[in-house]
Design a protein around this motif. Structure first.
Motif, PDB file in Angstrom:
ATOM      1  N   HIS A 149      -8.854   3.060  -1.254  1.00  0.00           N
ATOM      2  CA  HIS A 149      -8.415   4.463  -1.177  1.00  0.00           C
ATOM      3  C   HIS A 149      -9.078   5.320  -2.251  1.00  0.00           C
ATOM      4  N   LYS A 209     -11.729   7.873  -2.723  1.00  0.00           N
ATOM      5  CA  LYS A 209     -12.550   8.753  -1.901  1.00  0.00           C
ATOM      6  C   LYS A 209     -13.572   9.464  -2.781  1.00  0.00           C
ATOM      7  N   GLU A 234     -13.417   3.623  -0.039  1.00  0.00           N
ATOM      8  CA  GLU A 234     -12.322   4.329   0.626  1.00  0.00           C
ATOM      9  C   GLU A 234     -11.524   3.386   1.520  1.00  0.00           C
ATOM     10  N   GLU A 235     -12.213   2.512   2.226  1.00  0.00           N
ATOM     11  CA  GLU A 235     -11.528   1.604   3.144  1.00  0.00           C
ATOM     12  C   GLU A 235     -10.646   0.602   2.411  1.00  0.00           C
ATOM     13  N   TYR A 236     -11.159   0.000   1.337  1.00  0.00           N
ATOM     14  CA  TYR A 236     -10.426  -1.060   0.655  1.00  0.00           C
ATOM     15  C   TYR A 236      -9.549  -0.583  -0.492  1.00  0.00           C
ATOM     16  N   ASN A 291       0.838  -1.189   0.000  1.00  0.00           N
ATOM     17  CA  ASN A 291       0.000   0.000   0.000  1.00  0.00           C
ATOM     18  C   ASN A 291       0.878   1.246   0.000  1.00  0.00           C
ATOM     19  N   GLU A 342     -17.929   4.401   1.558  1.00  0.00           N
ATOM     20  CA  GLU A 342     -17.140   3.958   2.714  1.00  0.00           C
ATOM     21  C   GLU A 342     -16.294   2.733   2.366  1.00  0.00           C
ATOM     22  N   MET A 343     -16.910   1.770   1.692  1.00  0.00           N
ATOM     23  CA  MET A 343     -16.196   0.555   1.318  1.00  0.00           C
ATOM     24  C   MET A 343     -15.070   0.872   0.333  1.00  0.00           C
ATOM     25  N   ARG A 368      -2.524   7.120  -1.610  1.00  0.00           N
ATOM     26  CA  ARG A 368      -3.524   7.541  -2.585  1.00  0.00           C
ATOM     27  C   ARG A 368      -3.008   8.656  -3.473  1.00  0.00           C
TER      28      ARG A 368
END
Length: 172
Positions: free
Chosen positions: A53, A55, A49-51, A2, A46-47, A5
């Motif tokens: 990045h 946004k 962004e969480e998994y 990772n 939300e999903m 972003r």
């Protein structure tokens, strides 16, 4: 791995990008298709962004994308098609299928397209530099593990290995 972003400034409108893609693909009702794309991304913000990045802003903009390879940015001209296909071709109902199909669309977006034979030489040089200094270094070490299917299909072939090279150059 990772790397964070890629922040998009200014954040483009998902609706406008999806409208461009829907129109280009010949959608019968491009405005409705673009609204559906915005709705799909907004409902899953939300999903995403969480998994991934990715946004999604409150006003229907896309504010960031994942940095898949350090110091490499995708061709942003492919962003409208990515958003449209991610909203329409991805199986959002099944979790396993979602991750498989969404990641496939994301990979298509990030794929580096080789220059055409009639492209100017500077485009070919830029392509070579990106592959040599951005893409290939990311394959070194543990950053890249080829799936077994690639090896079984002979899509990836070992040309040489280091011990054999040492034996060859010892003779010189």
């Amino acid at each position: 791995m990772n790397f964070g972003r890629l922040v998009l400034q200014p954040a483009p409108s998902i609706y406008e990008l999806a409208l461009m893609a829907a129109t280009e693909l010949g959608s019968v009702d491009a405005e409705k298709a673009a609204e559906d794309v915005v709705s799909r991304f907004s409902d899953s913000r939300e999903m995403l962004e969480e998994y991934y990045h990715i946004k999604i802003g409150d006003t229907g903009t896309i504010e960031s994308l994942p940095m898949v390879i350090r110091d490499y940015s995708p061709d942003y001209d492919k962003l409208p098609l990515f958003l449209y296909k991610a909203a329409t071709s991805v199986n959002w109902g099944d979790e396993q299928q979602f991750f498989k199909t969404f990641t496939s669309e994301l990979a298509s977006f990030y794929a580096l397209e080789p220059p055409l034979p009639d492209d100017p030489q500077n485009a070919k040089d830029e392509f070579r530099l990106v592959v040599e200094h951005r893409i290939m270094p990311s394959f070194k070490g543990s950053a890249f593990w080829a799936p077994g299917s690639i090896l079984m299909e002979n899509s990836l072939v070992q040309l040489v290995n280091l011990p054999d090279l040492y034996r060859i150059f010892e003779r010189c």
